[in-house]
Write an enzyme that holds these catalytic residues in place. Structure first.
Site, PDB file in Angstrom:
ATOM      1  N   SER A 145       0.776  -1.262  -0.146  1.00 10.78           N
ATOM      2  CA  SER A 145      -0.096  -0.183   0.072  1.00 10.78           C
ATOM      3  C   SER A 145       0.832   1.373  -0.017  1.00 10.78           C
ATOM      4  O   SER A 145       0.528   2.185   0.675  1.00 10.78           O
ATOM      5  CB  SER A 145      -0.789   0.092   1.292  1.00 10.78           C
ATOM      6  OG  SER A 145      -1.659  -0.965   1.193  1.00 10.78           O
TER       7      SER A 145
ATOM      8  N   CYS B  50     -25.881   0.619 -11.801  1.00 17.10           N
ATOM      9  CA  CYS B  50     -26.036  -1.068 -11.920  1.00 17.10           C
ATOM     10  C   CYS B  50     -26.987  -1.520 -10.997  1.00 17.10           C
ATOM     11  O   CYS B  50     -28.302  -1.014 -11.182  1.00 17.10           O
ATOM     12  CB  CYS B  50     -24.613  -1.499 -11.928  1.00 17.10           C
ATOM     13  SG  CYS B  50     -24.778  -3.044 -12.678  1.00 17.10           S
TER      14      CYS B  50
ATOM     15  N   GLU C 271     -32.340 -11.933  -8.769  1.00 18.22           N
ATOM     16  CA  GLU C 271     -30.960 -12.442  -8.201  1.00 18.22           C
ATOM     17  C   GLU C 271     -31.223 -12.639  -6.713  1.00 18.22           C
ATOM     18  O   GLU C 271     -30.744 -13.403  -6.084  1.00 18.22           O
ATOM     19  CB  GLU C 271     -30.040 -11.250  -8.493  1.00 18.22           C
ATOM     20  CG  GLU C 271     -28.751 -11.393  -7.879  1.00 18.22           C
ATOM     21  CD  GLU C 271     -27.858 -10.256  -7.824  1.00 18.22           C
ATOM     22  OE1 GLU C 271     -28.034  -9.119  -8.678  1.00 18.22           O
ATOM     23  OE2 GLU C 271     -26.654 -10.139  -7.390  1.00 18.22           O
TER      24      GLU C 271
ATOM     25  N   HIS D 290     -21.809   1.361 -16.049  1.00 21.25           N
ATOM     26  CA  HIS D 290     -20.892   1.996 -14.948  1.00 21.25           C
ATOM     27  C   HIS D 290     -20.270   3.141 -15.778  1.00 21.25           C
ATOM     28  O   HIS D 290     -19.063   3.048 -16.111  1.00 21.25           O
ATOM     29  CB  HIS D 290     -19.776   1.031 -14.695  1.00 21.25           C
ATOM     30  CG  HIS D 290     -20.318  -0.238 -13.861  1.00 21.25           C
ATOM     31  ND1 HIS D 290     -20.265  -0.218 -12.393  1.00 21.25           N
ATOM     32  CD2 HIS D 290     -20.977  -1.444 -14.154  1.00 21.25           C
ATOM     33  CE1 HIS D 290     -20.841  -1.409 -11.977  1.00 21.25           C
ATOM     34  NE2 HIS D 290     -21.267  -2.083 -13.004  1.00 21.25           N
TER      35      HIS D 290
ATOM     36  N   GLU E 235     -18.727   5.433 -14.114  1.00 15.23           N
ATOM     37  CA  GLU E 235     -17.492   5.777 -13.126  1.00 15.23           C
ATOM     38  C   GLU E 235     -16.164   5.335 -13.823  1.00 15.23           C
ATOM     39  O   GLU E 235     -15.000   5.724 -13.670  1.00 15.23           O
ATOM     40  CB  GLU E 235     -17.595   5.177 -11.757  1.00 15.23           C
ATOM     41  CG  GLU E 235     -17.535   3.724 -11.612  1.00 15.23           C
ATOM     42  CD  GLU E 235     -18.704   2.982 -11.797  1.00 15.23           C
ATOM     43  OE1 GLU E 235     -19.551   3.735 -12.527  1.00 15.23           O
ATOM     44  OE2 GLU E 235     -19.075   1.895 -11.098  1.00 15.23           O
TER      45      GLU E 235
HETATM   46  N1  GLN Z   1     -25.839  -7.902  -9.249  1.00 16.74           N
HETATM   47  C1  GLN Z   1     -26.441  -7.176 -10.446  1.00 16.74           C
HETATM   48  C2  GLN Z   1     -26.205  -7.904 -11.363  1.00 16.74           C
HETATM   49  O1  GLN Z   1     -25.486  -8.815 -11.539  1.00 16.74           O
HETATM   50  C3  GLN Z   1     -25.810  -5.814 -10.454  1.00 16.74           C
HETATM   51  C4  GLN Z   1     -24.252  -5.925 -10.637  1.00 16.74           C
HETATM   52  C5  GLN Z   1     -23.679  -4.504 -10.631  1.00 16.74           C
HETATM   53  O2  GLN Z   1     -24.053  -3.645  -9.909  1.00 16.74           O
HETATM   54  N2  GLN Z   1     -22.311  -4.376 -11.026  1.00 16.74           N
HETATM   55  O3  GLN Z   1     -26.969  -7.651 -12.422  1.00 16.74           O
END
Ligand code: GLN
Length: 546
Positions: free
Chosen positions: A17, A385, A409, A511, A513
Site C-alpha cells: 500500500s 447498476c 437475483e 458503469h 465511473e
Molecule cells: N448484481 C447485479 C447484476 O449482476 C448488479 C451488478 C452490479 O451492480 N455491477 O446484474
C-alpha cells in the site's frame, strides 16, 4: 520498423500500500506530458485468473476496461491519469500465466519436456511483459508488479525482470523500487534500514534497482539521500523522495519537482531537456483547490468500510467537482443501517444520493428505502447498476403497487420479476468472466434528461452485470412515469431509466465511473453535481423531509 519500446518496471518493498499504482501513473503522466506515448500494465502475483470473482473487501473495486477485462483497480488510475483506454493485455495475473502454460502442456506444445517455473513460467511472464511493447504503439511500457519484493509469489516476476534486464540492456530497461523510510517518533529520526534490507533482498534475487522512490512523512534532505544511495548502490539523483501528498493528483507535480522523469529519461538515454506540458493538469488542480460551492453527496453501499470498493465512483466525483468548481463531500452510508424510521436523520443535509453497484441480497432493502426517500423528496438521484435495478424495484413496489416486486437475483420466486436474468445468462454456470462485460452502445430518447446530459444521441458505456430490466413490464413503467431513456439499439435492453416528473432521477445499468478521467469528467457525474448544487439552493435549511 518502429524503434523498440523502453521498459520500466515498478516494484515495491518494505510494506504494501505505498502507492505503486500512483507512482507508475504519475511517471507515465510526466512522460506523456513530454509528448511520449506510454502505457502501463499491472502484473498481479495472485492465482485468481482475474479479480472478477474477488469480493471487493479483498482488493477493492474490480475495474472494467472497454474490451471487457475485469481488472485490478490500479488500471482505473492509469486511465484516469493518462486519459487513454487500457485493455485485457494490461492486467496479467499468476493464474492467467499458469493457465496458459498448462493449456500449452496439455496440447503437447512442450514436446515431452518437464515444464518448470524457470524457464516456462518465466518465459510466459516475459512474453506478456513485452506484448504491448511489440505492438509498436508505445515508446514506454511501465509495468507495475503487485505485492512486495520478498513475497514467495513475486519470485517468478523478479526473475523475469532479471532476465529482461540482461536481454534488453540498461538503455531499454529500468527498475524503479518504491520503498518506505519510516519515521520513529521515539528516536525523532527517519530510518533507512528497512529500505537497505529490501534492496539487499532484491539484489539477492539478481536485480539492482536503478531508481529508488522513497515514501516518507518527512523530507529526507541531501544527507539521507546520499546515505540511501550509498547503501543501495544507486546514484544520489536517483533517490527520489515521495512525501505524503494532499491528493493523488498532486503526485505527478511532486515527482516532476523531484526529477523522477528526468532521471528515468537520462538512464534510458532519451532526451530530457524539454519540460512536460502539464497546463491542463494544473488547471484541474487549481479548480479542485478553489471551489466556489460545496455539496454533500450520500453514497449508499454495502462495502463502505473499504473505500477502495468504490474507488472509481469517488474519483469521478473529484473530476466532476473540479469541473463545476464545487467541493464534493462524500457521506458514506451503509445500506444495512437504513430503515424507514431512521432515514430522514441519516439523509439530513444531503444534496444528492448515489446508490452503488453490488451483488447479492445483503443491504438491498436499505438501498430501496434510500431511493424511495430520494424520489419522494425530490433529491437528485443517481443509481449505478444494482442501484438502477433497485430504483426499478422501488418504483414497481411503491408506484405501480407490485407487492414483493424484486430482482430474481435476490428472490427467484417474486411475483413481479422486474429485474431478471438475461437470456444469454440462463445456462451460465461458471462465475469467472461470464457477466455482460465491457462497452456496449446505447441510444438516448429525444427530449430525455439523459440526452440533455450527454448532449448526443448515441453513447457507449461499460458494463458488468448479469441481470437486466424485464421488458415485459416496460409499458407499465412508462405509463406510470418511469421511462427507459436509454436502450441498446441491437437488443433493446434497457440501459437508462429516469423519472421525468422528478428534478434529477437517473438509473444506469452500466458503469459511468469507469470512463471518468481528469481530462474528461463524466457528463453524468458532472450533471449530477450541478443538480445537487441546484437542489441545495432550492431547499430552505432545516426543511422537514418526508
Ligand atoms: N448484481 C447485479 C447484476 O449482476 C448488479 C451488478 C452490479 O451492480 N455491477 O446484474
Amino acid at each position: 520498423m518502429p524503434s523498440p519500446a523502453k521498459y520500466i518496471f515498478v516494484t515495491g518493498g518494505v510494506a504494501s500500500s505505498l502507492g505503486k499504482g500512483i507512482i507508475s501513473a504519475s511517471l507515465a503522466k510526466l512522460l506523456q506530458a513530454r509528448g511520449y506515448s506510454v502505457t502501463i500494465q499491472k502484473f498481479d502475483p495472485y492465482i485468481n485468473v482475474d479479480p472478477g470473482t474477488l469480493n471487493p473487501y479483498e482488493h477493492g473495486e474490480c475495474y472494467v476496461t472497454e474490451d471487457g477485462a475485469e481488472t485490478d483497480l490500479d488500471l482505473g488510475h492509469y486511465e484516469r491519469f493518462l486519459n487513454i483506454p487500457t485493455s485485457q493485455a494490461n492486467n496479467v495475473t499468476t493464474g492467467r500465466i499458469y493457465k496458459q502454460v498448462i493449456e500449452k502442456e496439455r496440447r503437447g506444445d512442450y514436446l515431452g519436456k518437464t515444464v518448470q517455473i524457470i524457464p516456462h513460467i518465466t518465459d510466459e511472464i516475459k512474453r506478456r511483459m513485452k506484448l504491448l511493447g511489440e505492438s509498436g504503439r508505445y515508446e514506454f511500457i511501465i509495468t507495475e508488479i503487485g505485492g512486495t519484493v520478498g513475497d514467495i509469489e513475486s519470485l517468478p516476476y523478479i526473475e523475469a525482470i532479471r532476465q529482461l534486464k540482461l536481454e534488453l540492456g540498461s538503455q531499454d530497461c529500468l527498475v524503479i523500487h518504491l520503498t518506505l523510510i519510516p519515521f520513529l517518533n521515539a528516536a525523532g529520526e527517519l530510518k533507512t534500514k528497512p529500505t537497505q534490507h529490501s534492496v539487499k533482498m532484491f539484489l539477492e534475487q539478481g536485480v539492482q534497482p536503478d531508481v529508488l522512490v522513497c515514501r516518507t512523512e518527512h523530507s529526507l534532505g541531501k544527507d539521507l539521500k546520499r546515505k540511501v544511495g550509498l547503501f543501495c548502490n544507486v546514484s544520489e539523483e536517483a533517490v527520489i523522495e515521495s512525501m505524503d501528498a494532499r491528493s493523488i493528483y498532486d503526485v505527478p507535480l511532486l515527482m516532476e519537482e523531484e526529477g523522477l522523469d528526468v532521471v528515468v529519461l537520462k538512464k534510458l538515454g532519451m532526451p530530457h531537456h524539454n519540460t512536460p506540458d502539464l497546463n491542463s493538469w494544473k488547471q484541474f488542480l487549481h479548480r479542485l483547490r478553489h471551489p466556489k460551492s460545496t455539496v454533500t453527496i450520500g453514497i449508499v453501499g454495502k462495502y463502505i468500510e473499504l473505500k477502495d470498493a468504490y474507488k472509481s465512483i469517488a474519483e469521478s466525483f473529484i473530476h466532476a467537482g473540479a469541473a463545476n468548481e464545487c467541493k464534493v463531500e462524500i457521506r458514506w452510508i451503509h445500506s444495512e443501517d437504513i430503515t424507514s424510521d431512521n432515514i430522514s436523520g441519516i439523509f439530513e443535509g444531503l444534496h444528492g444520493v448515489l446508490v452503488a453497484p453490488g451483488f447479492g441480497e445483503r443491504g438491498i432493502e436499505g438501498k430501496i428505502e434510500a431511493i424511495r426517500f430520494a424520489r419522494l423528496n425530490k433529491i437528485p438521484f443517481l443509481g449505478i447498476c444494482l442501484g438502477m435495478q433497485c430504483a426499478v424495484i422501488e418504483f414497481a413496489r411503491n408506484v405501480l403497487g407490485f407487492n414483493n416486486a424484486h430482482s430474481t437475483e435476490m428472490f427467484s420466486d417474486t411475483p413481479y420479476p422486474v429485474i431478471h436474468l438475461q437470456e444469454g445468462q440462463k445456462n451460465v454456470t461458471h462465475k469467472g468472466g461470464t457477466m455482460r462485460l465491457g462497452a456496449y452502445p446505447c441510444e438516448l430518447k429525444p427530449e430525455s434528461l439523459a440526452l440533455r446530459v450527454y448532449g448526443r444521441p448515441s453513447i457507449s458505456e461499460r458494463h458488468r452485470h448479469r441481470y437486466e430490466f424485464n421488458n415485459a413490464y416496460l409499458e407499465d413503467f412508462e405509463k406510470a412515469g418511469m421511462i427507459a431513456s436509454g436502450v441498446n439499439p441491437e437488443n433493446r435492453l434497457v440501459e437508462i431509466v429516469e423519472i421525468p416528473g422528478h428534478p434529477w432521477f437517473i438509473g444506469v445499468q452500466f458503469h459511468p465511473e469507469y470512463k471518468s478521467t481528469v481530462d474528461n469528467p463524466h457528463p453524468l457525474f458532472s450533471a449530477f453535481i450541478q443538480a445537487s448544487v441546484k437542489h441545495q439552493n432550492s431547499v430552505p435549511t432545516g426543511a422537514q423531509l418526508a
